[in-house]
Each structure stands twice: as structure tokens, then as C-alpha cells.
Design an enzyme around this catalytic site. Structure first.
Site, PDB file in Angstrom:
ATOM      1  N   THR A 120      10.115 -11.353  -5.618  1.00 11.33           N
ATOM      2  CA  THR A 120       9.061 -10.639  -4.892  1.00 11.33           C
ATOM      3  C   THR A 120       8.681 -11.352  -3.596  1.00 11.33           C
ATOM      4  OG1 THR A 120       8.247  -9.864  -7.008  1.00 11.33           O
ATOM      5  CG2 THR A 120       6.717  -9.716  -5.167  1.00 11.33           C
TER       6      THR A 120
ATOM      7  N   THR B 242       9.651 -14.975 -10.149  1.00  6.83           N
ATOM      8  CA  THR B 242       8.817 -15.674 -11.130  1.00  6.83           C
ATOM      9  C   THR B 242       9.390 -15.690 -12.546  1.00  6.83           C
ATOM     10  OG1 THR B 242       7.621 -13.608 -11.471  1.00  6.83           O
ATOM     11  CG2 THR B 242       6.638 -15.193  -9.963  1.00  6.83           C
ATOM     12  N   ASP B 243      10.151 -14.637 -12.885  1.00  9.12           N
ATOM     13  CA  ASP B 243      10.446 -14.427 -14.313  1.00  9.12           C
ATOM     14  C   ASP B 243      11.137 -15.606 -14.982  1.00  9.12           C
ATOM     15  OD1 ASP B 243       9.269 -12.010 -14.072  1.00  9.12           O
ATOM     16  OD2 ASP B 243      11.101 -10.823 -14.122  1.00  9.12           O
TER      17      ASP B 243
ATOM     18  N   LYS C 269       5.947 -19.660 -17.396  1.00 12.26           N
ATOM     19  CA  LYS C 269       5.276 -18.414 -17.023  1.00 12.26           C
ATOM     20  C   LYS C 269       4.581 -17.914 -18.280  1.00 12.26           C
ATOM     21  CE  LYS C 269       5.801 -13.986 -14.708  1.00 12.26           C
ATOM     22  NZ  LYS C 269       6.646 -12.934 -14.157  1.00 12.26           N
TER      23      LYS C 269
END
Ligand code: ASP
Length: 421
Positions: free
Chosen positions: A86, A164-165, A242
């Protein structure tokens, strides 16, 4: 409604009923409001019907090619590696689709605050993928690019932008692949894309720049400390996960304190850390993909282990509680199968599926049975970090005889015996 005559990148003054606001027009896919970057760095969305008129202060001039990145005299230099996710995506106002943001000049237009604080001496885009599409090849390529930048005497630190994942897997991989680290390596991200007023990218990048210039020679993840837009945390690459699918403070330290509180203009260290030093960072990218992460659940059939033992050299089991699996007298016991495969050289590590806390084989007899079977209890190591470490350890042929010792050696801060759990 007033006719608004400006384009993304233009600096304008917007005249509202009771206010005049100056800022840079940002790309925005929603035609009902104007997205404006204020001088303070914050973005605001203003409904078009509230804008009475606009004055153009400076027309945006398209920069061509990669070389026109703003240079700030006297500022220190960093290297920037862009990988996707993103943070490196923008909405295309013409198509509504998401497009990669990889041209440094364009990047500077979206993230002016980063480029105003540091000189981005070098930008590399080794690949452009969402993090869920990554594999060990990506981690290795990243480590190589990072090492090359760290070896550049002018570059003070490296920032890597990343989805981020699976960011915490990459952070762990770089922590093991880059040995004798001499300068900061800062991974950062955003949960909300830059075109959205609520984007976390701006603060994260400014904090990442501060951390990249700091004296911490660590692989770190830097991002929002809370849902507020005020400061970030720098978290050690082997002790972070995360833990939320959408919040801006999705990443939390696990079994560790944050390394530092980071503001756009300063760093406050909170824990001890490795300091910068001279010399060269070593690259140690031997890695075996023949490792897997298995989550235990009640009633799971032990035959699953036969599959793993056939295809893989080792597994990390996310076990229950303190590291438990069903005892030898339970109908679904894994013990006979584990014993058999471990005897044949299969490596089994145990980490906690509770995420927080430490595994302990000595509290219940089931733990002791597993220990006797040759399972390695990995203390307070995160399961994801343990998976990467096992791949790295098994990738070194010379360590074949002391896999257990290597797994329990604290190489990159992955074990923390000081935290009170
Ligand atoms: N799925 C995306 C990724 O991990 C989400 C993000 O960029 O944060 O790359």
C-alpha cells in the site's frame, strides 16, 4: 459551486466561508472533495461544496526521469528500497485502479516530507509485489540490495518500504541475513494508501527517516505507535508481529519493549540496542525453503506429520499454551510420530501459539515427554521468526550437527530472557 481550476501537485489557497487554507493538491479519486496537503504535513479532505474560490500559488511542473529527486543541501543521505504494498501504491484518478509508485520524482511529490528531511541518494526497486506474494527469493534479493547500500560510505541508513501483511517475516529474514550490521535498516509501511486523508504513510516515513539517521545498527520496523498521528515506535525485526488487520498501529512488539519512540524530528530510545560501528555488514543468505510452520489444533491427526517429514527438513509447531501437544495416552497423540521422524533427522521446534509468553516444557508431563522426544522448545521466540531462523540454520550445511544449539543461540535479539512474562 465555484469552478475549481487546479490539478494534483499545484499549490493553492482555498477560500472557504470562514477560512483560507494553503496547501498542495493531492491526487484524489473521490470527486466530491479536495485532498490538500497542509504545510504542517497533515492531509485534509475538504468537501467541494465548501470551497468558494481558489487562488493558484504555484503550478505543478511534471518532473521527468528518475534523476530529479530534490536535493537538500547539508542534509544526510539515505538509501531507499521500494518493494510494493500500500505504501508504494496510489489510486489512479483516471481509472480508479491502484498503481505502483516507483518513480522517485513521483514519490517525492507524494511524500515531500521525507525528501525534505534527508537526501535520498539512491532508490532501488528490486521487485514490486504485495508482501503476501513474497518468498525467500525476495528476502535474499532485499538483503543483497540493502548490503550494497550499507556499503556506500555516504549512505547513513536504509529505508525499505513494504506491504504490511508479511512484513514481520521479511524483518526476521533481514535480521538473520545481515550480520555485523553497521547502520540502521528501517522497514516501514502504510495501512492506508497515500491518497486517503487518514493515510499513515507520511508519519511512518518521517519517523523512518529519523530512525535511519539514528545510531542504532538494527533491523527495525517503524510505524504508528497508536491510532493517533503523533509518534511511531521502532520495533526490533525479530520481535514484532502484525496483530491487527486494519489499524494504523497494527504492529506490536512481542515479548520485548519498543526500541525507541520516534517523532518526525527526534528519537527517544527506550531499550538497549546495537550501535553503529565501522567495518562492513556481512551477508549470510544461506537459506533452506524446506521448512514449514504448523499450527496445532485439538483433534488434529498426527498423520499430517508424515507429509511434512517427507517434504521438509524441519517444522515449527505453534503448540498450545506453554508448548503443549496431546500426551502419549491421548487418542490423537503426536508423540509416536514425532519420535519416529526426529530419530530420522527431522527437526521440530516448538513456539507458542499464544503469541505472547514463553514455552516451558517443565510445567506439565506432556512438555517433558516432548523434550525427551527431541523437540526443541524455542523459549519466547515468535513462531514466524522461528520459521525463518530454522530455514536459515538448515541452509548452513556446516551447522547440521548443532541445529539445536544454533536455534537456541541469540543471534539477532530473537530470544529475550530479560522480559518479565
Ligand atoms: N496486502 C498488502 C501487502 O501486504 C497490504 C499492504 O500493503 O499493507 O502487501
Amino acid at each position: 459551486m465555484a469552478e475549481l481550476n487546479f490539478n494534483p501537485g499545484d499549490i493553492v489557497v482555498l477560500h472557504l466561508a470562514k477560512d483560507e487554507i494553503e496547501g498542495t493538491i493531492l491526487e484524489n479519486n473521490d470527486s466530491s472533495f479536495v485532498l490538500l496537503k497542509l504545510k504542517s504535513g497533515y492531509n485534509i479532505g475538504i468537501p467541494k461544496e465548501n470551497i468558494l474560490a481558489s487562488t493558484l500559488v504555484k503550478k505543478f511542473k511534471e518532473e521527468k526521469g528518475n534523476e530529479h529527486v530534490p536535493i537538500k543541501s547539508g542534509a544526510k543521505s539515505i538509501g531507499l528500497i521500494i518493494t510494493g504494498g500500500t505504501i508504494a501504491s496510489k489510486l489512479d484518478s483516471r481509472t480508479g485502479g491502484v498503481h505502483p509508485l516507483v518513480n522517485p520524482a513521483e514519490l517525492a511529490r507524494f511524500y515531500p516530507e521525507l525528501f525534505s528531511k534527508v537526501n535520498v541518494k539512491k532508490v532501488e526497486v528490486p521487485f514490486k509485489v504485495f508482501s503476501e506474494a513474497m518468498s525467500s527469493e525476495h528476502w535474499i534479493a532485499l538483503a543483497q540490495k540493502t548490503k550494497a547500500m550499507l556499503d556506500d560510505p555516504e549512505i547513513q541508513g536504509v529505508i525499505i518500504t513494504h506491504g504490511t501483511d508479511t512484513l514481520h517475516y521479511t524483518a526476521a529474514a533481514l535480521s538473520f541475513f545481515l550480520k555485523e550490521l553497521t547502520k540502521p535498516v528501517v522497514l516501514t509501511y502504510s495501512q492506508r494508501s497515500v491518497d486517503r486523508a487518514s493515510s499513515d504513510a507520511h508519519l511512518n516515513l518521517q519517523c523512518a527517516a529519523q530512525m535511519a539517521l539514528s545510531d542504532a545498527a538494527e533491523v527495525m520496523l517503524v510505524g504508528h505507535a497508536s491510532v493517533n498521528d503523533d509518534f511511531c515506535y521502532a520495533l526490533r525485526g525479530t520481535k514484532v508481529r502484525k496483530l491487527h488487520s486494519s489499524r494504523r498501529d497494527a504492529f506490536k512488539p512481542v515479548n520485548a519493549e519498543p526500541l525507541a519512540r520516534v517523532f518526525p524530528d527526534k528519537v527517544e530510545f527506550l531499550s538497549s540496542y546495537n550501535k553503529r560501528h565501522s567495518g562492513k555488514t556481512e551477508l549470510d543468505i544461506s537459506f533452506s525453503d524446506k521448512v514449514a510452520l504448523v499450527k496445532f489444533y485439538p483433534g488434529q491427526d498426527a498423520s499430517i506429520l508424515d507429509f511434512y517429514a517427507l517434504k521438509y527438513k524441519g517444522i515449527i509447531i505453534e503448540a498450545a499454551g506453554l508448548g503443549h501437544l496431546p500426551p502419549s495416552d491421548a487418542p490423537h497423540s503426536w508423540l509416536p510420530s514425532l519420535k519416529k521422524h526426529i530419530r530420522n533427522g527431522f527437526v521440530v521446534g516448538i513456539a507458542a501459539q499464544t503469541v505472547f509468553g514463553r514455552v516451558d516444557p517443565y510445567v506439565y508431563s506432556t512438555g517433558r515427554e516432548l523434550l525427551d522426544a527431541g523437540v526443541i522448545f524455542l523459549e519466547d521466540m515468535l513462531a514466524e521468526t522461528a520459521l525463518i531462523k530454522l530455514g536459515w540454520v538448515l541452509g548452513h550445511y556446516g551447522w547440521k550437527k548443532n541445529v539445536k544449539e544454533k536455534m537456541l543461540e541469540n543471534v539477532a535479539g530473537e530470544l529475550n530472557d530479560r522480559i518479565v512474562l
